[in-house]
Write a protein that holds these residues in place. Structure first.
Motif, PDB file in Angstrom:
ATOM      1  N   ASP A   1      55.687  43.430  31.734  1.00  0.00           N
ATOM      2  CA  ASP A   1      56.130  43.306  33.128  1.00  0.00           C
ATOM      3  C   ASP A   1      57.216  42.231  33.282  1.00  0.00           C
ATOM      4  N   HIS A   2      58.081  42.419  34.270  1.00  0.00           N
ATOM      5  CA  HIS A   2      59.051  41.387  34.654  1.00  0.00           C
ATOM      6  C   HIS A   2      59.210  41.359  36.172  1.00  0.00           C
ATOM      7  N   PRO A   3      59.037  40.176  36.803  1.00  0.00           N
ATOM      8  CA  PRO A   3      59.345  40.049  38.231  1.00  0.00           C
ATOM      9  C   PRO A   3      60.846  39.795  38.430  1.00  0.00           C
TER      10      PRO A   3
ATOM     11  N   CYS B   1      64.785  37.350  35.801  1.00  0.00           N
ATOM     12  CA  CYS B   1      63.337  37.479  35.727  1.00  0.00           C
ATOM     13  C   CYS B   1      62.725  36.148  36.135  1.00  0.00           C
TER      14      CYS B   1
ATOM     15  N   ILE C   1      59.747  35.056  35.394  1.00  0.00           N
ATOM     16  CA  ILE C   1      58.965  34.392  34.345  1.00  0.00           C
ATOM     17  C   ILE C   1      59.948  33.395  33.726  1.00  0.00           C
TER      18      ILE C   1
ATOM     19  N   HIS D   1      61.397  33.716  30.308  1.00  0.00           N
ATOM     20  CA  HIS D   1      62.302  34.866  30.130  1.00  0.00           C
ATOM     21  C   HIS D   1      63.680  34.564  30.726  1.00  0.00           C
TER      22      HIS D   1
ATOM     23  N   MET E   1      67.281  36.453  30.265  1.00  0.00           N
ATOM     24  CA  MET E   1      67.155  37.597  31.181  1.00  0.00           C
ATOM     25  C   MET E   1      67.647  37.200  32.574  1.00  0.00           C
TER      26      MET E   1
HETATM   27 CU    CU Z   1      60.413  38.652  32.311  1.00  0.00          CU
END
Ligand code: CU
Ligand code: C2O
Length: 423
Positions: free
Chosen positions: A352-354, A406, A408, A411, A416
């Motif tokens: 998953d990525h927010p 992202c 996170i 990340h 990202m």
């Molecule tokens: Cu992520």
């Protein structure tokens, strides 16, 4: 028009201090005004907020105003502002154009500074807010401490799993405290504003099976309250709920149910705080069936104007990188003021990525071919593995350099992210 706007001023000082997360358990935190979270900043919709930030940390910092539609120069990233050097100060000044639950956090060396406590809430109120009996702010976080009860030195990137999965720790915090007990009166309905300030931890809110109503999210109120027993709040996201009424003598936990975001962490059910319901008090709460109208920005089949692909792939530099359109720390194409953006964001990875867009709200108009369950203004939205969402957003007249990434933090740091110009 700023000249007609009420001015609300705050002063915040970033420093290192001893923070007690539980009786007798102290960590060397970095935070604002010697507290974790930092002070709750409050304003009314349309106010001008002036925040003087003095940096007494041993390294540069910068403050980002997550979710606020402000001028690019005030967004608090290294792209639009010189980081505030130790001993220096910077004055942020902007109008808060929307009511809702927002937050601020360090945007410099985030994986260290946010982990240590450099964040806080920014609440913007409006007379159209529903009237409930009380209001509470609940900022979710976790800390990863060494066996000696301190933060690990360095940038945390030493271990492959931390870089890959994001950092989760076992010190579970609500408003900077472990094991809080919240007291509430029977018969009352309260507004609880949740903000997930964790580096990587997903929070699947659960009140022991009791129903509650989601009334707002990132960009303010929903159109209609949504009755649920659980709701996912990923890093960066906010969820406002109406909680209660509960019965006198009830006691229950505010928990996170196991959520598998497809990392090496074993999903666990975990308790963040306890609620104790005391003697009844009369209620004046009134939650209308319709909270407001959110005009749709674009139909589900609106033509896509940009593809954004999130993936995790091998690279020569690090062995593994977190990619946007197959690259790290990307410079994306500019967008034009007034031109509707319809982005197809595709999570090509197996975790998953927010996804977070700075400075603008978007509407999710499609997810894996389906319309969303309800309309909302978002600035952060979780993408499950192999998921495709279409988001629509309008670049209004705030030219400058913006970014998406992202949320996170590991990340984001591992690449990202992308910058782009609004021209
Ligand atoms: Cu992520
Ligand atoms: Cu909370 Cu760059 O974001």
């Amino acid at each position: 028009m700023e000249t007609l706007s009420n001015v609300v001023e705050y002063a915040m000082e970033a420093s290192e201090f001893a923070w007690e997360v539980a009786p007798g358990k102290t960590v060397t935190a970095w935070g604002l005004n010697q507290q974790v979270p930092g002070p709750v900043l409050k304003a009314r919709k349309g106010d001008t907020l002036v925040v003087n930030v003095k940096n007494n940390l041993p390294e540069p910092t910068i403050i980002h105003w997550h979710g606020i539609r402000l001028p690019a120069s005030m967004d608090g990233t290294g792209e639009v502002q010189k980081p505030i050097a130790p001993g220096e100060a910077f004055e942020y000044r902007f109008v808060v154009p929307d009511a809702g639950t927002f937050w601020y956090h360090s945007h410099a060396n985030e994986t260290v500074q946010m982990e240590r406590g450099m964040y806080g809430a920014l609440i913007v109120e409006d007379e159209t807010d529903p009237v409930l009996d009380a209001e509470r702010l609940l900022m979710i976080d976790d800390m990863k401490l060494t066996p000696a009860g301190e933060f690990k030195q360095g940038n945390f990137f030493g271990r492959f799993t931390e870089r890959h999965d994001g950092r989760e720790g076992d010190t579970l915090l609500i408003n900077g405290k472990e094991g809080s007990v919240l007291e509430m009166a029977a018969g009352q309905t309260e507004r609880w504003r949740f903000i997930n300030a964790a580096s990587a931890r997903y929070f699947l809110l659960y009140l022991g099976g009791r129903e509650f109503k989601i009334i707002g999210t990132d960009g303010g109120l929903l159109e209609t309250p949504q009755t649920v027993t659980e709701v996912l709040i990923t890093p960066g996201e906010r969820v406002d709920i109406a909680a209660g009424p509960f019965a006198e003598g009830e006691s229950f936990a505010i928990e996170s149910l196991p959520y598998n975001r497809m990392t090496s962490f074993k999903p666990k059910r975990q308790q963040f705080a306890t609620v104790q319901v005391g003697a009844p008090k009369p209620s004046v709460a009134f939650l209308p069936e319709r909270l407001r109208t959110i005009a749709p920005l674009a139909p589900q089949d609106a033509p896509v104007t940009r593809q954004v692909k999130l993936s995790v792939g091998p690279s020569l530099k690090h062995g593994l990188d977190f990619l946007v359109n197959n690259d790290v720390h990307v410079n994306d194409e500019p967008v034009k003021v007034g031109e509707l953006q319809v982005w197809e964001v595709f999570n090509a990875s197996l975790m998953d990525h927010p996804f977070h867009l700075h400075g603008f709200f978007f509407q999710v108009i499609e997810e894996n071919g389906n319309p969303p369950a309800y309309r909302a203004w978002k600035d952060t939205y979780n993408l499950k593995p192999r998921t495709r969402v279409k988001i629509a957003w309008m670049p209004d007249n705030r030219p400058g350099r913006w970014m998406y990434h992202c949320h996170i933090l590991e990340h984001h740091a591992a690449g990202m992210m992308a910058n782009f110009e609004v021209i």
